[in-house]
Design a protein around this motif. Structure first.
Motif, PDB file in Angstrom:
ATOM      1  N   LEU A  95     -10.489   1.804   5.489  1.00 22.71           N
ATOM      2  CA  LEU A  95      -9.036   1.365   5.209  1.00 22.71           C
ATOM      3  C   LEU A  95      -8.092   1.239   6.729  1.00 22.71           C
ATOM      4  N   LEU A  96      -8.330   2.099   7.482  1.00 17.91           N
ATOM      5  CA  LEU A  96      -7.354   1.960   8.721  1.00 17.91           C
ATOM      6  C   LEU A  96      -8.062   0.629   9.864  1.00 17.91           C
ATOM      7  N   ARG A  97      -9.138   0.471   9.596  1.00 20.17           N
ATOM      8  CA  ARG A  97      -9.671  -0.723  10.307  1.00 20.17           C
ATOM      9  C   ARG A  97      -9.060  -1.805   9.874  1.00 20.17           C
ATOM     10  N   ARG A  98      -9.024  -1.921   8.544  1.00 15.99           N
ATOM     11  CA  ARG A  98      -8.594  -3.158   7.922  1.00 15.99           C
ATOM     12  C   ARG A  98      -7.037  -3.419   8.218  1.00 15.99           C
ATOM     13  N   GLU A  99      -6.303  -2.308   8.208  1.00 15.66           N
ATOM     14  CA  GLU A  99      -4.974  -2.102   8.476  1.00 15.66           C
ATOM     15  C   GLU A  99      -4.804  -2.781   9.681  1.00 15.66           C
ATOM     16  N   ALA A 101      -6.682  -4.581  11.636  1.00 20.34           N
ATOM     17  CA  ALA A 101      -6.680  -5.961  11.802  1.00 20.34           C
ATOM     18  C   ALA A 101      -5.718  -6.816  11.153  1.00 20.34           C
ATOM     19  N   GLN A 102      -5.172  -6.164  10.151  1.00 23.98           N
ATOM     20  CA  GLN A 102      -4.030  -7.179   9.465  1.00 23.98           C
ATOM     21  C   GLN A 102      -2.826  -7.069  10.284  1.00 23.98           C
ATOM     22  N   LEU A 103      -2.714  -5.964  11.046  1.00 31.11           N
ATOM     23  CA  LEU A 103      -1.531  -6.041  12.246  1.00 31.11           C
ATOM     24  C   LEU A 103      -1.687  -6.973  12.978  1.00 31.11           C
ATOM     25  N   GLY A 104      -2.974  -7.060  13.114  1.00 32.86           N
ATOM     26  CA  GLY A 104      -2.976  -8.154  14.677  1.00 32.86           C
ATOM     27  C   GLY A 104      -3.093  -9.501  13.955  1.00 32.86           C
ATOM     28  N   MET A 105      -3.372  -9.718  12.915  1.00 31.46           N
ATOM     29  CA  MET A 105      -3.524 -11.035  12.298  1.00 31.46           C
ATOM     30  C   MET A 105      -2.074 -11.617  12.048  1.00 31.46           C
ATOM     31  N   LEU A 106      -1.372 -10.692  11.408  1.00 31.82           N
ATOM     32  CA  LEU A 106       0.151 -11.023  10.964  1.00 31.82           C
ATOM     33  C   LEU A 106       0.878 -11.126  12.545  1.00 31.82           C
ATOM     34  N   HIS A 107       0.688 -10.474  13.458  1.00 33.75           N
ATOM     35  CA  HIS A 107       1.489 -10.648  14.504  1.00 33.75           C
ATOM     36  C   HIS A 107       0.930 -11.730  15.510  1.00 33.75           C
ATOM     37  N   HIS A 108      -0.123 -12.296  15.473  1.00 31.11           N
ATOM     38  CA  HIS A 108      -0.807 -13.385  16.426  1.00 31.11           C
ATOM     39  C   HIS A 108      -0.841 -14.591  15.574  1.00 31.11           C
ATOM     40  N   HIS A 109      -0.728 -14.367  14.155  1.00 31.47           N
ATOM     41  CA  HIS A 109      -1.036 -15.896  13.589  1.00 31.47           C
ATOM     42  C   HIS A 109       0.114 -16.344  12.462  1.00 31.47           C
ATOM     43  N   THR A 110       0.869 -15.478  12.156  1.00 31.02           N
ATOM     44  CA  THR A 110       1.917 -15.975  11.234  1.00 31.02           C
ATOM     45  C   THR A 110       3.446 -15.999  11.818  1.00 31.02           C
ATOM     46  N   ARG A 172     -12.425 -10.299   3.628  1.00 27.54           N
ATOM     47  CA  ARG A 172     -12.800  -8.679   3.436  1.00 27.54           C
ATOM     48  C   ARG A 172     -11.820  -7.784   4.025  1.00 27.54           C
ATOM     49  N   LEU A 173     -10.722  -8.508   4.771  1.00 25.49           N
ATOM     50  CA  LEU A 173      -9.774  -7.498   5.046  1.00 25.49           C
ATOM     51  C   LEU A 173      -8.921  -7.057   4.260  1.00 25.49           C
ATOM     52  N   ALA A 174      -8.813  -7.846   2.922  1.00 23.34           N
ATOM     53  CA  ALA A 174      -7.999  -7.441   2.092  1.00 23.34           C
ATOM     54  C   ALA A 174      -7.774  -5.870   1.768  1.00 23.34           C
ATOM     55  N   ILE A 175      -6.618  -5.405   1.524  1.00 18.53           N
ATOM     56  CA  ILE A 175      -6.381  -4.165   1.226  1.00 18.53           C
ATOM     57  C   ILE A 175      -5.814  -3.963  -0.371  1.00 18.53           C
ATOM     58  N   ARG A 176      -6.751  -3.915  -1.376  1.00 17.53           N
ATOM     59  CA  ARG A 176      -6.414  -3.923  -2.736  1.00 17.53           C
ATOM     60  C   ARG A 176      -6.074  -2.536  -3.034  1.00 17.53           C
ATOM     61  N   ARG A 249      16.174 -10.424  12.640  1.00 20.00           N
ATOM     62  CA  ARG A 249      14.844 -10.447  11.910  1.00 20.00           C
ATOM     63  C   ARG A 249      14.386  -9.054  11.698  1.00 20.00           C
ATOM     64  N   PRO A 250      13.610  -8.406  10.499  1.00 21.63           N
ATOM     65  CA  PRO A 250      13.075  -7.033  10.480  1.00 21.63           C
ATOM     66  C   PRO A 250      11.657  -7.073  11.062  1.00 21.63           C
ATOM     67  N   VAL A 251      11.285  -5.696  11.124  1.00 21.65           N
ATOM     68  CA  VAL A 251       9.860  -5.654  11.562  1.00 21.65           C
ATOM     69  C   VAL A 251       9.149  -4.738  10.457  1.00 21.65           C
ATOM     70  N   PHE A 252       7.807  -5.362   9.994  1.00 18.88           N
ATOM     71  CA  PHE A 252       7.288  -4.892   9.026  1.00 18.88           C
ATOM     72  C   PHE A 252       6.065  -3.701   9.648  1.00 18.88           C
ATOM     73  N   LEU A 253       5.960  -2.532   8.785  1.00 16.50           N
ATOM     74  CA  LEU A 253       5.025  -1.709   8.846  1.00 16.50           C
ATOM     75  C   LEU A 253       3.818  -1.559   7.843  1.00 16.50           C
ATOM     76  N   ASP A 254       2.876  -0.919   7.966  1.00 18.11           N
ATOM     77  CA  ASP A 254       1.869  -0.475   7.212  1.00 18.11           C
ATOM     78  C   ASP A 254       1.659  -1.684   6.283  1.00 18.11           C
ATOM     79  N   PRO A 255       0.977  -2.797   6.549  1.00 19.85           N
ATOM     80  CA  PRO A 255       0.640  -3.695   5.681  1.00 19.85           C
ATOM     81  C   PRO A 255      -0.514  -3.309   4.471  1.00 19.85           C
TER      82      PRO A 255
END
Length: 389
Positions: A95-99, A101-110, A172-176, A249-255
């Motif tokens: 789980l935390l590896r995916r989390e 990766a999601q933080l990095g993806m959101l920060h760098h790509h969105t 596969r990075l999804a956190i369902r 603008r807000p900052v988001f935690l724990d995706p």
């Protein structure tokens, strides 16, 4: 709370603190590591830590499930949990590896502003603190800003999560497992769900009725017109920070990014704000102002289109809101002895009867087939009544 598979909180906490120390040593060899205070949580073990001259948060997830489940023995005794955890943290799907990766993806790509992941090792995720008040703090302090704060939050997410390449990259990075549906299904599936509800104390019979209703409502065909969305997935008011003030603008935690049903992010935001309102009510003016702000936000979020589609969306929001409220209320009510609860969790558990009254009246109206807009008006009135009681 006792049982043959009970895991002692002190054992788990000592193990988690050891994991944090070892992981920090791997990531920052040669720097001084000082463990800080344990941050109460029912989901994972969280501790403040100082590495050199930097303050960080360290988080450990046991088998991707809540600490309540682990400590109640759901995953086996402590020996079994330790062995399973050793294998789990080595998996690329942990789980935390995916989390991270999601933080990095959101920060760098969105372009979304998120907490910064400093590193992940040995099953521990380290993130930088985000200063400033949370959305939850601001709504309590300035309830007249409720609509604006919620609107700003969802505008940021609409822009970031609406990018087509994000859904393609998620994979596969999804956190369902953090989704409202997934948590509800784990908690209340079959015989184990009934046993679990029995641990909720005096309100258990009422919650059993509500859960039965929600299972029927959840699995009923919602009707046409609602496509799946990319959802933040774990969108709680305390996971949204405003370090530069409520106008910025807000900052988001724990995706917990995943593909999910429409309205799921709005449902979790509304659920947690209403729980806080009932658990720690301001004066009557503050209660009414907050509920009106939530209502104005919700009205604006209903999608344009056919009347039937709008009604389907609102019905789905209502069902998901109730499901999430049941999820978190039962987690607090069934937490084992030895697990420190956050202050707001203790207050919610202490107001279980008032929360149960809202769950009962709104779920009964939905099951009776009342028009969703009428149910939403009933929900607002019931929340104001119970918060003020």
């Amino acid at each position: 709370m006792t049982g043959p598979g009970l895991v002692l909180a002190d054992e788990l906490f000592a193990h988690a603190a050891g994991q944090i120390t070892r992981a920090a040593g791997l990531l920052w060899c040669g720097e001084t590591v000082r463990l800080g205070v344990h941050v109460p949580s029912v989901t994972g073990y969280v501790q403040r830590i100082r590495v050199g001259d930097r303050d960080l948060y360290a988080k450990v997830s046991y088998l991707g499930v809540s600490l309540v489940s682990v400590l109640r023995g759901t995953c086996g005794d402590w020996k079994t949990v330790r062995a399973a955890q050793a294998a789990y943290i080595g998996s690329p799907d942990a789980l935390l590896r995916r989390e991270a990766a999601q933080l990095g993806m959101l920060h760098h790509h969105t372009g979304l502003r998120t907490a910064v992941a400093e590193g992940v090792a040995s099953g521990v995720l380290f993130t930088r603190p985000v200063p400033g008040p949370t959305l939850a703090d601001l709504v309590v302090k300035e309830p007249h800003l409720t609509t604006d704060l919620l609107t700003t939050t969802m505008r940021e997410l609409d822009t970031a999560l609406g990018q087509s390449r994000l859904a393609w990259q998620l994979g596969r990075l999804a956190i369902r497992e953090r989704g409202i549906d997934a948590v509800f299904a784990r908690k209340f599936n079959g015989l184990s769900g009934r046993v679990y509800l029995d641990l909720a104390g005096e309100i258990a019979p009422l919650l059993a009725i509500v859960v039965t209703r929600l299972r029927r409502l959840h699995f009923a065909d919602p009707g046409p017109g609602l496509a799946a969305v990319t959802a933040y997935g774990d969108l709680k008011p305390e996971h949204i920070c405003f370090p530069d003030g409520p106008e910025q603008r807000p900052v988001f935690l724990d995706p917990g990014l995943c593909r999910s049903r429409a309205a799921i992010d709005e449902a979790k935001l509304i659920s947690r704000l209403i729980l806080s309102l009932i658990a720690s009510p301001p004066d009557n003016h503050g209660i009414k102002t907050t509920v009106e702000g939530i209502s104005a936000f919700t009205k604006a979020r209903i999608p344009d289109g056919k009347k039937t589609t709008r009604a389907v969306w609102l019905r789905q929001l209502l069902v998901l809101w109730l499901m999430d409220t049941v999820n978190i209320l039962t987690t607090y009510l069934t937490a084992p002895t030895g697990l420190p609860l956050p202050d707001h969790g203790l207050r919610i558990a202490g107001r279980a009867e008032a929360v149960g009254a809202v769950l009962d009246r709104v779920s009964a109206a939905l099951e009776a087939g009342r028009e969703p807009h009428a149910v939403w008006r009933l929900a607002q009135a019931t929340v104001v009544e119970e918060a003020a009681r």
